[in-house]
Enzyme design. Structure first.
Site, mmCIF file in Angstrom:
data_model
loop_
_atom_site.group_PDB
_atom_site.id
_atom_site.type_symbol
_atom_site.label_atom_id
_atom_site.label_comp_id
_atom_site.label_asym_id
_atom_site.label_seq_id
_atom_site.Cartn_x
_atom_site.Cartn_y
_atom_site.Cartn_z
ATOM 1 N N TRP A 153 0.839 -1.209 0.000
ATOM 2 C CA TRP A 153 0.000 0.000 0.000
ATOM 3 C C TRP A 153 0.866 1.248 0.000
ATOM 4 O O TRP A 153 0.593 2.199 -0.744
ATOM 5 C CB TRP A 153 -0.962 -0.010 1.184
ATOM 6 C CG TRP A 153 -1.945 -1.138 1.147
ATOM 7 C CD1 TRP A 153 -2.094 -2.129 2.078
ATOM 8 C CD2 TRP A 153 -2.919 -1.415 0.121
ATOM 9 N NE1 TRP A 153 -3.100 -2.990 1.694
ATOM 10 C CE2 TRP A 153 -3.609 -2.571 0.508
ATOM 11 C CE3 TRP A 153 -3.249 -0.792 -1.079
ATOM 12 C CZ2 TRP A 153 -4.634 -3.129 -0.268
ATOM 13 C CZ3 TRP A 153 -4.262 -1.339 -1.856
ATOM 14 C CH2 TRP A 153 -4.938 -2.498 -1.451
ATOM 15 N N ASP A 171 -1.605 6.757 6.169
ATOM 16 C CA ASP A 171 -2.672 5.830 5.792
ATOM 17 C C ASP A 171 -2.948 4.980 7.032
ATOM 18 O O ASP A 171 -2.084 4.214 7.469
ATOM 19 C CB ASP A 171 -2.177 4.967 4.619
ATOM 20 C CG ASP A 171 -3.198 3.928 4.170
ATOM 21 O OD1 ASP A 171 -4.229 3.752 4.848
ATOM 22 O OD2 ASP A 171 -2.942 3.291 3.124
ATOM 23 N N LYS A 226 -12.096 -1.867 6.931
ATOM 24 C CA LYS A 226 -11.294 -2.714 7.801
ATOM 25 C C LYS A 226 -11.825 -2.651 9.241
ATOM 26 O O LYS A 226 -12.091 -3.673 9.846
ATOM 27 C CB LYS A 226 -9.818 -2.286 7.776
ATOM 28 C CG LYS A 226 -9.245 -2.023 6.390
ATOM 29 C CD LYS A 226 -8.826 -3.291 5.679
ATOM 30 C CE LYS A 226 -8.655 -3.140 4.180
ATOM 31 N NZ LYS A 226 -7.591 -2.274 3.725
HETATM 32 C C1 PLP Z 1 -7.080 -1.941 2.302
HETATM 33 C C2 PLP Z 1 -6.046 -0.894 2.324
HETATM 34 C C3 PLP Z 1 -5.928 0.057 1.305
HETATM 35 C C4 PLP Z 1 -6.811 0.060 0.092
HETATM 36 O O1 PLP Z 1 -8.048 0.496 0.447
HETATM 37 P P1 PLP Z 1 -9.216 0.715 -0.649
HETATM 38 O O2 PLP Z 1 -10.271 1.350 0.191
HETATM 39 O O3 PLP Z 1 -9.571 -0.632 -1.175
HETATM 40 O O4 PLP Z 1 -8.691 1.614 -1.701
HETATM 41 C C5 PLP Z 1 -4.954 1.024 1.417
HETATM 42 N N1 PLP Z 1 -4.130 1.061 2.476
HETATM 43 C C6 PLP Z 1 -4.213 0.155 3.470
HETATM 44 C C7 PLP Z 1 -3.266 0.249 4.620
HETATM 45 C C8 PLP Z 1 -5.167 -0.840 3.425
HETATM 46 O O5 PLP Z 1 -5.248 -1.738 4.414
#
Ligand code: PLP
Length: 360
Positions: A102, A172, A196
């Site tokens: 990511w 993030d 999540k």
């Molecule tokens: C799941 C995830 C993403 C991607 O998220 P989307 O909402 O599917 O774009 C990005 N960063 C992290 C840390 C993630 O766990």
């Protein structure tokens, strides 16, 4: 009905209580004669839902008044572009730490819009640790430094934030939001896809210091400009109404549980049960260095691919689902977000012990 223990990395478990409330309110929300799904986002009833959700999130995270909370769409992946488009605006430079897929995707996207620099990486050891950095590693002229706080795929987490001096830190937090208290004022921007630890897929939460809004690059599409959403209370266009409503129910659930300090206690307890077992097992072992272990995503392996596959399939048959590791790591991964009860982890460990005995 038999609900399983769902160890999915995302979309993932939601608190049963939240699902029950949503079910009870499905046909009629309050005395509105309609479902939240059917409501105009401009109605006074919906306005109360989104405002209350924002206030509850501000309360639990302790978000200061000089930060905006935005409910957006496009997932965390859209933030990979929105962050540089809006923030790479002074020196057109940003520093990225590459702690997994990511983080790497965020870095590559930023490189399309300016001078993105990979300051450190843990790719050399399959992202099984968090690379150490000091303030000197960062460019003082960078417009921001980007980290992925909890690496969902590899199971690492920043337990201590990098010192970036005066350069705004962007994180993030898709897979660790609401898992423990966080000092929001240490960040310029925090963002998270909801699926999540917050809600079903469909809403992305952005928490941004207000002074960072309003200097987007000229090429920035209207919908990707934080200013657009900040000025319109996340109502420039139709927001993901129902998902925000569920997020609001989750915020209330967290409040009732005792807030983020209490969530952290429970999450630490669950993680300890699993890691203690992994550290004592002769068959299973964790893949992450102990000091950087995530309390949300716990990858582990047996060292034998066939045995891994056998474990995943027997686990499923016993009601422990979605425990297969990410395709890039293999093995297993137990995602133990807020909604996973302690009992789910205890039962998983019992099952792992039994599997170990049977396959010794
Ligand atoms: C799941 C995830 C993403 C991607 O998220 P989307 O909402 O599917 O774009 C990005 N960063 C992290 C840390 C993630 O766990």
């Amino acid at each position: 009905m038999a609900r399983v223990y769902n160890f999915s990395a995302g979309p993932s478990m939601l608190p049963e209580e939240v699902l029950k409330t949503a079910a009870a309110e499905m046909l009629e929300y309050g005395s509105t004669g309609q479902s939240v799904m059917e409501m105009s986002h401009r109605s006074k009833e919906y306005d109360a839902i989104i405002k209350e959700a924002e206030q509850d999130l501000r309360d639990i995270m302790g978000i200061p008044d000089n930060y905006d909370v935005l409910f957006l769409q496009g997932g965390a992946s859209t933030q990979f572009a929105m962050v540089p488009l809006n923030l790479m605006n002074k020196n057109k430079k940003a520093d990225y730490i590459i702690t997994g897929q990511w983080a790497n995707k965020a870095y590559k996207e930023a490189a399309r819009y300016g001078n993105a620099r990979a300051v450190a990486s843990s790719a050399d050891k399959t992202y099984s640790y968090i690379p150490k950095t000091t303030a000197e590693d960062f460019d003082k002229d960078a417009d921001y430094v980007h980290i992925c706080m909890n690496n969902t795929i590899y199971g690492t987490k920043y337990h201590e934030l990098p010192d970036t001096g005066d350069v705004p830190l962007v994180a993030d937090i898709s897979s660790c939001i609401l898992s423990e208290p966080i000092d929001v004022k240490r960040f310029g921007v925090l963002y998270a896809g909801a699926q999540k630890n917050v809600a079903p897929a469909g809403v992305t939460i952005v928490i941004i210091r207000k002074d960072l809004i309003g200097n987007a690059m000229d090429i920035t599409p209207t919908m990707l400009n934080y200013k657009t959403h900040s000025e319109n209370g996340s109502m420039f266009n139709t927001p993901p109404c129902y998902t925000i409503y569920i997020a609001g129910l989750v915020f209330k659930w967290i409040k009732k549980m005792g807030g983020l300090a209490e969530m952290k206690k429970i999450n630490d307890k669950k993680a300890k049960i699993l890691y203690d077992f992994l550290d004592s097992s002769k068959l299973f072992k964790g893949t992450v260095v102990p000091e950087d272990r995530s309390i949300m995503n716990v990858p582990f392996v047996t060292g034998n691919e066939e045995l891994d596959a056998k474990f995943v399939s027997e686990a499923k048959a016993n009601g422990f689902v979605n425990i297969k590791g990410h395709r890039s790591v293999g093995g297993m991964r137990a995602s133990i977000y807020n909604a996973m009860p302690v009992e789910g982890v205890e039962k998983l460990v019992e099952f792992m012990k039994k599997f170990e005995e049977e396959n010794a």
